[in-house]
Each structure stands twice: as structure tokens, then as C-alpha cells.
Design an enzyme around this catalytic site. Structure first.
Site, short mmCIF file in Angstrom:
data_model
loop_
_atom_site.label_atom_id
_atom_site.label_comp_id
_atom_site.label_asym_id
_atom_site.label_seq_id
_atom_site.Cartn_x
_atom_site.Cartn_y
_atom_site.Cartn_z
N CYS A 72 42.37 48.28 44.30
CA CYS A 72 41.97 47.72 45.61
C CYS A 72 43.08 47.82 46.66
O CYS A 72 42.84 48.19 47.81
CB CYS A 72 41.53 46.26 45.43
SG CYS A 72 42.59 45.31 44.33
N ASN B 94 38.75 43.10 49.64
CA ASN B 94 39.10 43.76 48.37
C ASN B 94 37.91 43.94 47.44
O ASN B 94 37.94 44.79 46.56
CB ASN B 94 40.20 42.97 47.64
CG ASN B 94 39.83 41.53 47.42
OD1 ASN B 94 39.55 40.79 48.37
ND2 ASN B 94 39.82 41.09 46.18
N VAL C 292 32.66 41.86 41.07
CA VAL C 292 32.42 43.17 41.68
C VAL C 292 31.00 43.64 41.35
O VAL C 292 30.31 44.20 42.19
CB VAL C 292 33.47 44.20 41.21
CG1 VAL C 292 33.15 45.59 41.74
CG2 VAL C 292 34.87 43.77 41.66
N HIS D 296 42.54 41.31 50.76
CA HIS D 296 43.97 41.55 50.58
C HIS D 296 44.62 41.91 51.91
O HIS D 296 44.06 42.68 52.69
CB HIS D 296 44.21 42.72 49.62
CG HIS D 296 43.80 42.48 48.20
ND1 HIS D 296 43.48 41.24 47.70
CD2 HIS D 296 43.69 43.35 47.16
CE1 HIS D 296 43.19 41.36 46.41
NE2 HIS D 296 43.30 42.63 46.06
N GLY E 188 40.37 39.20 43.52
CA GLY E 188 40.76 40.43 42.83
C GLY E 188 41.00 40.21 41.35
O GLY E 188 41.05 41.16 40.57
P1 A2P Z 1 29.96 38.89 30.94
O1 A2P Z 1 29.31 38.13 32.05
O2 A2P Z 1 28.99 39.13 29.83
O3 A2P Z 1 31.26 38.32 30.47
P2 A2P Z 1 34.84 39.46 36.28
O4 A2P Z 1 36.04 40.38 36.28
O5 A2P Z 1 34.37 39.13 37.66
O6 A2P Z 1 35.06 38.25 35.46
O7 A2P Z 1 33.65 40.30 35.60
C1 A2P Z 1 33.77 41.02 34.40
C2 A2P Z 1 32.46 41.69 34.07
O8 A2P Z 1 32.66 42.55 32.92
C3 A2P Z 1 31.35 40.73 33.68
O9 A2P Z 1 30.11 41.24 34.09
C4 A2P Z 1 31.44 40.74 32.16
O10 A2P Z 1 30.23 40.38 31.51
C5 A2P Z 1 31.73 42.20 31.91
N1 A2P Z 1 32.29 42.44 30.59
C6 A2P Z 1 33.38 41.84 30.03
N2 A2P Z 1 33.59 42.31 28.77
C7 A2P Z 1 32.61 43.21 28.52
C8 A2P Z 1 32.27 44.05 27.40
N3 A2P Z 1 32.98 44.04 26.27
N4 A2P Z 1 31.18 44.85 27.50
C9 A2P Z 1 30.45 44.86 28.65
N5 A2P Z 1 30.71 44.10 29.75
C10 A2P Z 1 31.78 43.30 29.68
#
Ligand code: A2P
EC number: 1.2.1.11
Length: 331
Positions: free
Chosen positions: A129, A309, A13, A236, A160
Site C-alpha cells: 500500500c 490505503n 480489503v 496512509h 492496513g
Molecule cells: P476469515 O474471515 O475466515 O478469517 P483481515 O486481514 O482484514 O483480517 O482479513 C483476512 C482475510 O483472509 C479474511 O477474509 C480471512 O478469512 C482470510 N483468511 C485468513 N486465513 C485464511 C486461510 N487459511 N484461507 C483462506 N482465507 C483466509
């Protein structure tokens, strides 16, 4: 012009936020990208330029004078960091479920309940979503006929579930074990999205029920839901069975939906026209088709509702919220 932050910028996202901000020529002074420690130090492209991804922590947030922070980094990150961004003057628009049911937090689909944004306290929640796409046709029905009961059945794409959701589908097609889902998703349907609750529903199902009531300001609406993960990459699909309070003519429903903002009617059985996940991916509108009477009850209606979504179900809806805040000077 505004200072905009994206928290979770490296995710599915998060990347879509960047694409949509660029597409819509959002009035950006500076853009700041945040993620976890894992991807801090990497770079992402925005408008042809590379931007550094920083770790999300108070030190990296505090001197940036951020006006708008778009969050999509999971519930725990939102719970911890949304109040911190807000304390430094940013309005947070959060894509996780962490704040949605908090009574001081507006939960908004801009075509449906934009006025709820007016009294925000620095944190605004983007709905689930599956809920967002259902709201667009249902609000039109509620305003014109009243709604007695809703039955949701969803067919939800793996995107999603984030990057790992997509990888599980790709891996499953190669015969590899899933990491995100409890069973292989390739060639399968899993009636299990988010965790199971004591009442036998999943959290995703209860989100749809509770968020629908909050967005439509109808606390006593009768709603049930079954949410299913299917081996579709993106968009979705939902079967929505709705019992209206008053009688209707089908042609009036078509006319109503044709003039509903954010909704495209795609329904012509002679030409085999109905929305599908592949058709609708990449589109901004919610698509509705298979509009037909439910003969099994008085005032019953069946709809097939499809939306991207990651766009309308997540990033686009959040950016549209920001646009409403700016337009009305509600930041
Ligand atoms: P990172 O790339 O450092 O893991 P998705 O749901 O598509 O996998 O994306 C999750 C997003 O949330 C990614 O950008 C991830 O970064 C970020 N994220 C996950 N855990 C944390 C955290 N503790 N603090 C900040 N961002 C986070």
C-alpha cells in the site's frame, strides 16, 4: 462478462473489493466468495444480494471456471492457493507480499507500469500500500527529471493491519491491551511495521525499497525508508524527500503533477490546503501537497503524499489491474 472470485472476502480489503466492483460496475457474470474455514457458511452482500462464503480449498475452486481471482488473505494463503486458482484457468491478482519480488510475476500500478501486465503467467502482484501511493508522483518525476535518491517516512493507518489492527486502536482507546501490535497504538506511534530484518530495517521498509525499484525498472535507485504505524483509522500519509537528477522550477512540478493521471494536487498554503488522512479517505486518487524545495541539497524536493490505503493502496489498484487486463485482452 467474467467469473470473479474474492479470496479473503470477509476481511477488510475483501469487503472493499466487493464495494469497488459494485461501484465501478465491473463486468461480472458470477461472483464467488472465499475465506477460511472459520467464516465458511456466512453470507456477504453484493449488489443487494446475499452470497455464500466458502472455504478456500481445491474442491470449492475447481468447477467454477473462475476468470479473475482477487486475493487478500495473507501471504501463506496466496502461496498455497494462487497456483491452484491459476491451474484452473484464473488470473490471480494478489494483494499479499508473497509473489511481489518473484521475477516472473508483474508488480503493477496501472498508472505507472501497465505494460508489465502483458507477459503475466497467471499471477500478478498488487504492490504494498505505501509503495503504490508513492509511485504515482515519483514516476512523473522520474520520467521528467530522473531520480537520484528517495527518502520515505510513512505515517500508516491501522486499517492496513486488517480487522484486528482497527480493533487494537478501538480497544486501546478503552484502555484494553493490544492483540495485533506489540504496544498500544492509541495515543502512540510505532516505528515497527511487519517484522524486523537482520539489517535493522523492517520488512515493510524493505518492501518499499525493493518494490519501488521493480515498478520503476530502476534497480540502482538509492532509497531509504522509515515506516511508522500511527493511531489513524484509515489512509496512509507519507513524507517523500526526493533528489532529482536535473534542476527544476517548482511551478513546473505543480504543472506536471496536475496533469498526472491518478494524482490530485491539493496544495494551497494561504487556504491551509494540504491532504490529510481524513480528507482523502474514500477517494480514489493519490493526493499530493506541501510541494516544496528541499534547500539542503541541489535539486531536492519535498512532498506530502496521502492515499486511502484500502482503496488505492489495495482493493482499487487490484481492480484497476483487472480492468487493464480486460481492456487489452491480456487475461
Ligand atoms: P476469515 O474471515 O475466515 O478469517 P483481515 O486481514 O482484514 O483480517 O482479513 C483476512 C482475510 O483472509 C479474511 O477474509 C480471512 O478469512 C482470510 N483468511 C485468513 N486465513 C485464511 C486461510 N487459511 N484461507 C483462506 N482465507 C483466509
Amino acid at each position: 462478462m467474467y467469473n470473479v472470485a474474492i479470496v479473503g472476502s470477509t476481511g477488510n480489503v475483501g469487503r472493499k473489493f466487493l464495494e469497488i466492483l459494485e461501484e465501478r460496475n465491473f463486468p461480472i457474470k458470477n461472483i464467488y466468495l472465499f475465506a477460511s474455514k472459520r467464516s465458511a457458511g456466512s453470507y456477504l452482500k453484493f449488489k443487494g444480494q446475499e452470497y455464500l462464503v466458502e472455504e478456500t480449498c481445491e474442491d470449492t475452486i475447481k468447477n467454477k471456471k473462475i476468470d479473475i481471482a482477487l486475493f487478500s488473505a495473507g501471504g501463506d494463503t496466496s502461496l498455497k492457493f494462487a497456483p491452484i486458482f491459476s491451474s484452473y484457468g484464473a488470473v490471480v491478482i494478489d494483494n499479499s507480499s508473497a509473489w511481489r519480488m518473484n521475477k516472473d510475476v508483474p508488480l503493477v500500478v496501472p498508472e505507472v507500469n501497465p505494460e508489465d501486465l502483458k507477459n503475466h503467467n497467471g499471477i500478478i502482484a498488487n504492490p504494498n500500500c505505501s509503495t503504490i501511493q508513492a509511485m504515482v508522483p515519483l514516476k512523473a518525476l522520474l520520467d521528467n527529471y530522473g531520480i537520484k535518491r528517495i527518502v520515505y517516512s510513512t505515517y500508516q493507518a491501522v486499517s492496513g493491519a486488517g480487522m484486528q489492527g482497527i480493533k487494537d486502536l478501538e480497544d486501546g482507546l478503552k484502555g484494553l491491551e493490544p492483540k495485533k501490535f506489540p504496544y498500544q497504538i492509541a495515543g502512540n506511534c510505532l516505528p515497527h511495521i511487519d517484522v524486523f530484518l537482520e539489517n535493522g530495517y523492517t520488512k515493510e521498509e524493505m518492501k518499499m525499497i525493493e518494490e519501488t525499484r521493480k515498478i520503476l525498472h530502476s534497480n540502482d535507485l538509492k532509497i531509504t525508508a522509515t515506516t511508522v504505524r500511527v493511531p489513524v483509522l484509515n489512509s496512509h500519509s507519507e513524507s517523500i524527500n526526493v533528489e532529482l537528477n536535473s534542476p527544476f522550477e517548482l511551478e513546473d512540478i505543480f504543472k506536471l503533477f496536475e496533469k498526472t493521471e491518478g494524482l490530485t494536487v491539493y496544495d494551497n498554503l494561504n487556504e491551509l490546503k494540504y491532504p490529510t488522512a481524513l480528507n482523502v479517505s474514500g477517494k480514489d486518487d493519490v493526493y499530493v501537497g506541501r510541494i516544496r524545495r528541499d534547500f539542503s541539497l541541489d535539486n531536492g524536493l519535498n512532498l506530502w503524499v496521502v492515499a486511502d490505503n484500502i482503496r488505492k493502496g489495495a482493493a482499487l489498484n487490484a481492480v484497476q489491474i483487472a480492468e487493464v487486463l480486460i481492456k487489452n485482452e491480456w487475461l
